[in-house]
Design an enzyme around this catalytic site. Structure first.
Site, short mmCIF file in Angstrom:
data_model
loop_
_atom_site.label_atom_id
_atom_site.label_comp_id
_atom_site.label_asym_id
_atom_site.label_seq_id
_atom_site.Cartn_x
_atom_site.Cartn_y
_atom_site.Cartn_z
N HIS A 167 0.87 -1.18 0.00
CA HIS A 167 0.00 0.00 0.00
C HIS A 167 0.91 1.24 0.00
CE1 HIS A 167 -3.94 -1.66 1.99
NE2 HIS A 167 -4.11 -1.51 0.69
N CYS A 261 -2.52 3.01 9.17
CA CYS A 261 -3.57 2.09 8.73
C CYS A 261 -4.79 2.13 9.65
CB CYS A 261 -3.05 0.66 8.74
SG CYS A 261 -1.62 0.40 7.72
C1 DA2 Z 1 -0.37 0.53 5.71
N1 DA2 Z 1 -1.32 -0.46 5.32
C2 DA2 Z 1 -0.76 -1.58 4.78
C3 DA2 Z 1 -2.66 -0.21 5.38
N2 DA2 Z 1 -3.08 0.85 5.04
N3 DA2 Z 1 -3.50 -1.17 5.76
C4 DA2 Z 1 -3.23 -2.38 6.38
C5 DA2 Z 1 -4.04 -3.48 5.75
C6 DA2 Z 1 -3.73 -4.82 6.32
C7 DA2 Z 1 -4.57 -5.94 5.73
N4 DA2 Z 1 -4.23 -7.18 6.35
C8 DA2 Z 1 -4.42 -6.05 4.23
O1 DA2 Z 1 -3.50 -6.74 3.79
O2 DA2 Z 1 -5.21 -5.47 3.50
#
Ligand code: DA2
Length: 270
Positions: A167, A261
Protein backbone atom coordinates in the site's frame (compact mmCIF):
# COMPACT_ATOMS: atom_id res chain seq x y z
CA UNK A 1 11.72 25.60 11.34
CA UNK A 2 8.48 26.29 13.14
CA UNK A 3 5.95 23.51 12.78
CA UNK A 4 2.29 23.96 13.68
CA UNK A 5 -0.16 21.32 14.82
CA UNK A 6 -3.65 21.39 13.32
CA UNK A 7 -6.28 19.29 15.10
CA UNK A 8 -7.68 16.52 12.91
CA UNK A 9 -10.84 14.44 12.75
CA UNK A 10 -10.20 10.72 12.49
CA UNK A 11 -12.35 7.61 12.11
CA UNK A 12 -11.11 4.49 13.91
CA UNK A 13 -12.32 0.92 14.48
CA UNK A 14 -11.55 -0.99 17.71
CA UNK A 15 -9.83 -4.34 16.90
CA UNK A 16 -12.40 -6.40 18.86
CA UNK A 17 -12.43 -9.09 16.14
CA UNK A 18 -8.81 -8.71 15.03
CA UNK A 19 -7.07 -11.90 13.94
CA UNK A 20 -4.76 -13.17 11.24
CA UNK A 21 -6.78 -15.99 9.70
CA UNK A 22 -5.76 -15.53 6.03
CA UNK A 23 -2.76 -14.23 4.08
CA UNK A 24 -3.17 -11.32 1.67
CA UNK A 25 0.19 -9.61 2.27
CA UNK A 26 3.70 -10.84 3.10
CA UNK A 27 3.44 -9.79 6.77
CA UNK A 28 0.46 -12.05 7.55
CA UNK A 29 1.18 -15.55 8.87
CA UNK A 30 -1.89 -17.37 10.25
CA UNK A 31 0.48 -19.82 12.01
CA UNK A 32 1.68 -17.05 14.35
CA UNK A 33 -0.59 -16.63 17.36
CA UNK A 34 -2.41 -13.29 17.73
CA UNK A 35 -3.29 -11.81 21.12
CA UNK A 36 -6.50 -9.91 20.39
CA UNK A 37 -6.70 -8.44 23.93
CA UNK A 38 -3.18 -7.04 23.52
CA UNK A 39 -4.13 -5.64 20.09
CA UNK A 40 -7.09 -3.87 21.70
CA UNK A 41 -4.91 -2.50 24.53
CA UNK A 42 -2.30 -1.19 22.06
CA UNK A 43 -5.01 0.34 19.88
CA UNK A 44 -6.61 1.98 22.97
CA UNK A 45 -3.28 3.69 23.71
CA UNK A 46 -3.21 5.10 20.17
CA UNK A 47 -6.83 6.29 20.55
CA UNK A 48 -6.05 7.97 23.91
CA UNK A 49 -2.95 9.60 22.44
CA UNK A 50 -4.96 11.16 19.63
CA UNK A 51 -7.42 12.55 22.20
CA UNK A 52 -4.51 13.94 24.27
CA UNK A 53 -3.22 15.65 21.10
CA UNK A 54 -6.60 17.36 20.69
CA UNK A 55 -7.94 15.37 17.74
CA UNK A 56 -11.61 14.43 17.32
CA UNK A 57 -12.17 10.70 17.00
CA UNK A 58 -15.26 8.99 15.59
CA UNK A 59 -15.68 5.26 15.97
CA UNK A 60 -17.21 2.71 13.60
CA UNK A 61 -18.51 -0.53 15.11
CA UNK A 62 -16.30 -3.55 14.36
CA UNK A 63 -18.09 -6.38 12.53
CA UNK A 64 -17.49 -10.04 13.43
CA UNK A 65 -15.82 -11.92 10.58
CA UNK A 66 -13.96 -8.83 9.31
CA UNK A 67 -10.64 -9.09 11.21
CA UNK A 68 -8.91 -6.41 9.10
CA UNK A 69 -11.59 -3.77 9.75
CA UNK A 70 -9.28 -2.18 12.36
CA UNK A 71 -7.27 -0.79 9.41
CA UNK A 72 -9.72 2.08 9.01
CA UNK A 73 -7.48 4.01 6.60
CA UNK A 74 -8.46 1.51 3.91
CA UNK A 75 -12.20 2.14 4.41
CA UNK A 76 -12.60 5.33 2.33
CA UNK A 77 -10.95 8.57 1.24
CA UNK A 78 -12.48 11.83 2.41
CA UNK A 79 -11.67 15.17 0.79
CA UNK A 80 -13.70 18.35 1.34
CA UNK A 81 -16.47 16.32 2.96
CA UNK A 82 -16.83 14.09 -0.13
CA UNK A 83 -16.38 10.41 0.57
CA UNK A 84 -15.00 8.02 -2.03
CA UNK A 85 -15.83 4.53 -0.80
CA UNK A 86 -13.30 1.70 -0.98
CA UNK A 87 -13.49 -1.37 -3.20
CA UNK A 88 -11.10 -4.06 -2.01
CA UNK A 89 -9.05 -6.29 -4.25
CA UNK A 90 -9.31 -9.34 -1.96
CA UNK A 91 -12.60 -11.11 -1.27
CA UNK A 92 -11.69 -11.40 2.43
CA UNK A 93 -12.05 -7.62 2.86
CA UNK A 94 -14.83 -6.94 0.33
CA UNK A 95 -17.57 -6.38 2.93
CA UNK A 96 -15.61 -3.60 4.62
CA UNK A 97 -16.22 -1.17 1.73
CA UNK A 98 -20.03 -1.05 2.10
CA UNK A 99 -19.73 -1.03 5.92
CA UNK A 100 -17.55 2.10 5.93
CA UNK A 101 -19.65 3.76 3.22
CA UNK A 102 -22.79 3.17 5.28
CA UNK A 103 -21.18 4.86 8.29
CA UNK A 104 -20.46 7.96 6.21
CA UNK A 105 -23.98 7.97 4.68
CA UNK A 106 -25.53 7.68 8.12
CA UNK A 107 -23.39 10.60 9.28
CA UNK A 108 -24.59 12.90 6.49
CA UNK A 109 -21.64 12.83 4.05
CA UNK A 110 -21.86 12.90 0.24
CA UNK A 111 -20.65 9.46 -0.86
CA UNK A 112 -19.61 7.66 -4.04
CA UNK A 113 -19.72 3.89 -4.34
CA UNK A 114 -16.68 3.02 -6.50
CA UNK A 115 -16.75 0.83 -9.59
CA UNK A 116 -13.00 0.14 -9.55
CA UNK A 117 -10.55 -1.12 -6.95
CA UNK A 118 -9.18 1.50 -4.58
CA UNK A 119 -8.16 0.71 -1.01
CA UNK A 120 -8.90 4.09 0.51
CA UNK A 121 -6.11 6.02 2.16
CA UNK A 122 -3.97 2.91 1.99
CA UNK A 123 -3.24 4.00 -1.58
CA UNK A 124 -4.62 7.57 -1.83
CA UNK A 125 -2.68 10.20 0.09
CA UNK A 126 -3.58 13.88 -0.10
CA UNK A 127 -1.07 16.73 -0.22
CA UNK A 128 -2.00 20.37 -0.82
CA UNK A 129 -1.36 20.02 -4.55
CA UNK A 130 -2.00 16.40 -5.39
CA UNK A 131 -3.71 13.15 -4.60
CA UNK A 132 -0.81 10.69 -4.61
CA UNK A 133 -2.10 7.33 -5.74
CA UNK A 134 -0.37 3.97 -5.35
CA UNK A 135 -0.90 0.99 -7.68
CA UNK A 136 0.77 -2.30 -8.42
CA UNK A 137 -0.52 -4.51 -5.62
CA UNK A 138 -4.02 -3.30 -4.66
CA UNK A 139 -5.55 -0.12 -6.16
CA UNK A 140 -5.72 0.15 -9.97
CA UNK A 141 -5.36 3.02 -12.45
CA UNK A 142 -9.11 3.04 -13.20
CA UNK A 143 -9.68 3.52 -9.46
CA UNK A 144 -7.27 6.46 -9.53
CA UNK A 145 -9.23 8.04 -12.40
CA UNK A 146 -12.44 7.55 -10.45
CA UNK A 147 -10.81 9.22 -7.41
CA UNK A 148 -9.72 12.22 -9.48
CA UNK A 149 -13.22 12.64 -10.95
CA UNK A 150 -15.07 12.40 -7.63
CA UNK A 151 -12.58 14.04 -5.27
CA UNK A 152 -11.64 16.76 -7.79
CA UNK A 153 -7.91 16.68 -7.06
CA UNK A 154 -5.13 15.98 -9.58
CA UNK A 155 -3.99 12.39 -9.24
CA UNK A 156 -0.35 11.36 -9.53
CA UNK A 157 -0.12 7.61 -10.12
CA UNK A 158 2.84 5.91 -8.41
CA UNK A 159 3.97 2.37 -9.12
CA UNK A 160 4.82 0.22 -6.11
CA UNK A 161 7.28 -2.60 -6.87
CA UNK A 162 8.16 -4.31 -3.56
CA UNK A 163 5.43 -6.59 -2.10
CA UNK A 164 6.39 -5.65 1.49
CA UNK A 165 5.20 -2.15 0.65
CA UNK A 166 1.91 -3.15 -0.95
CA UNK A 167 0.00 0.00 0.00
CA UNK A 168 1.26 3.53 -0.67
CA UNK A 169 0.97 4.41 3.04
CA UNK A 170 3.67 1.85 3.87
CA UNK A 171 6.12 3.66 1.58
CA UNK A 172 5.23 7.35 1.76
CA UNK A 173 3.80 9.72 4.36
CA UNK A 174 2.37 13.20 4.10
CA UNK A 175 3.75 15.25 6.98
CA UNK A 176 2.02 18.56 6.28
CA UNK A 177 0.80 20.43 3.21
CA UNK A 178 3.16 19.38 0.42
CA UNK A 179 5.84 17.99 2.73
CA UNK A 180 6.33 14.25 2.39
CA UNK A 181 8.77 11.52 3.33
CA UNK A 182 9.23 8.23 1.46
CA UNK A 183 11.36 5.16 0.88
CA UNK A 184 12.57 5.33 -2.75
CA UNK A 185 13.19 1.56 -3.04
CA UNK A 186 9.43 0.88 -2.85
CA UNK A 187 8.81 2.65 -6.18
CA UNK A 188 9.57 2.00 -9.86
CA UNK A 189 12.38 4.07 -11.42
CA UNK A 190 9.83 6.24 -13.23
CA UNK A 191 7.82 6.91 -10.08
CA UNK A 192 11.02 7.73 -8.15
CA UNK A 193 11.83 10.35 -10.80
CA UNK A 194 8.30 11.80 -10.57
CA UNK A 195 8.57 12.06 -6.78
CA UNK A 196 12.02 13.69 -6.99
CA UNK A 197 10.69 16.24 -9.49
CA UNK A 198 7.51 17.10 -7.57
CA UNK A 199 8.96 16.92 -4.05
CA UNK A 200 12.67 17.85 -4.21
CA UNK A 201 12.72 18.60 -0.45
CA UNK A 202 11.18 15.32 0.66
CA UNK A 203 12.69 13.43 3.60
CA UNK A 204 14.12 10.14 2.31
CA UNK A 205 13.93 7.10 4.56
CA UNK A 206 16.16 4.01 4.69
CA UNK A 207 14.91 0.50 3.98
CA UNK A 208 15.35 -0.65 7.60
CA UNK A 209 13.01 2.06 8.89
CA UNK A 210 10.50 1.56 6.10
CA UNK A 211 10.46 -2.16 6.93
CA UNK A 212 9.64 -1.24 10.56
CA UNK A 213 6.55 0.55 9.17
CA UNK A 214 8.25 3.88 9.92
CA UNK A 215 6.36 5.54 7.07
CA UNK A 216 2.98 4.43 8.36
CA UNK A 217 2.50 7.57 10.45
CA UNK A 218 -0.20 10.06 11.38
CA UNK A 219 1.04 13.66 11.34
CA UNK A 220 -0.85 16.76 12.44
CA UNK A 221 1.86 19.06 11.09
CA UNK A 222 3.93 18.95 14.30
CA UNK A 223 3.27 15.71 16.17
CA UNK A 224 4.05 12.62 14.14
CA UNK A 225 2.73 9.40 15.66
CA UNK A 226 4.76 6.44 14.41
CA UNK A 227 5.69 2.85 15.34
CA UNK A 228 8.20 2.80 18.22
CA UNK A 229 10.82 0.62 16.48
CA UNK A 230 11.27 3.13 13.64
CA UNK A 231 13.93 5.07 15.55
CA UNK A 232 15.77 6.24 12.43
CA UNK A 233 12.62 7.94 11.12
CA UNK A 234 12.06 9.55 14.54
CA UNK A 235 15.58 11.03 14.43
CA UNK A 236 15.08 12.35 10.88
CA UNK A 237 11.75 13.92 11.88
CA UNK A 238 13.27 15.56 14.96
CA UNK A 239 16.02 17.06 12.79
CA UNK A 240 13.31 18.55 10.56
CA UNK A 241 11.49 20.18 13.47
CA UNK A 242 8.72 17.61 14.00
CA UNK A 243 7.81 15.94 17.30
CA UNK A 244 7.86 12.16 16.77
CA UNK A 245 5.81 10.09 19.24
CA UNK A 246 6.44 6.32 19.18
CA UNK A 247 3.66 3.83 19.93
CA UNK A 248 3.73 0.05 20.26
CA UNK A 249 1.35 -1.60 17.79
CA UNK A 250 3.24 -4.89 17.54
CA UNK A 251 0.09 -7.05 17.44
CA UNK A 252 -1.46 -5.07 14.59
CA UNK A 253 1.80 -5.38 12.67
CA UNK A 254 1.00 -9.11 12.35
CA UNK A 255 -1.82 -8.13 9.97
CA UNK A 256 0.51 -5.89 7.97
CA UNK A 257 -0.50 -2.49 9.31
CA UNK A 258 0.42 0.13 11.87
CA UNK A 259 -0.43 3.68 12.95
CA UNK A 260 -1.67 5.22 9.70
CA UNK A 261 -3.57 2.09 8.73
CA UNK A 262 -5.67 2.44 11.90
CA UNK A 263 -6.44 6.10 11.16
CA UNK A 264 -8.82 7.40 8.48
CA UNK A 265 -8.76 11.18 8.18
CA UNK A 266 -12.11 12.91 7.79
CA UNK A 267 -11.49 16.15 5.92
CA UNK A 268 -14.66 18.17 6.16
CA UNK A 269 -15.87 20.75 3.66
CA UNK A 270 -14.53 24.20 4.55
C1 DA2 B 1 -0.37 0.53 5.71
N1 DA2 B 1 -1.32 -0.46 5.32
C2 DA2 B 1 -0.76 -1.58 4.78
C3 DA2 B 1 -2.66 -0.21 5.38
N2 DA2 B 1 -3.08 0.85 5.04
N3 DA2 B 1 -3.50 -1.17 5.76
C4 DA2 B 1 -3.23 -2.38 6.38
C5 DA2 B 1 -4.04 -3.48 5.75
C6 DA2 B 1 -3.73 -4.82 6.32
C7 DA2 B 1 -4.57 -5.94 5.73
N4 DA2 B 1 -4.23 -7.18 6.35
C8 DA2 B 1 -4.42 -6.05 4.23
O1 DA2 B 1 -3.50 -6.74 3.79
O2 DA2 B 1 -5.21 -5.47 3.50
Amino acid sequence: MTRTARPRRYLMCRPTHFDVSYTINPWMDPAKPVDTDLAVAQWERLYELYLELGHRIDLIDPIPGLPDMVYAANGATVVDGRVLGARFRNAERAAEGPAYLEWFRANGFATHDPAHVNEGEGDLLLTDRYLLAGRGFRSVSAGHAEAQEFLRRPVIGLDLVDPRFYHLDTALSVLDGDRIMYYPGAFSAGSRAVLARLFPDAVLVEEEDAAAFGLNVASDGLNVVLPEPATGVAARLRAHGYRPIGVDLSELLKGGGSVKCCTLEIREAV
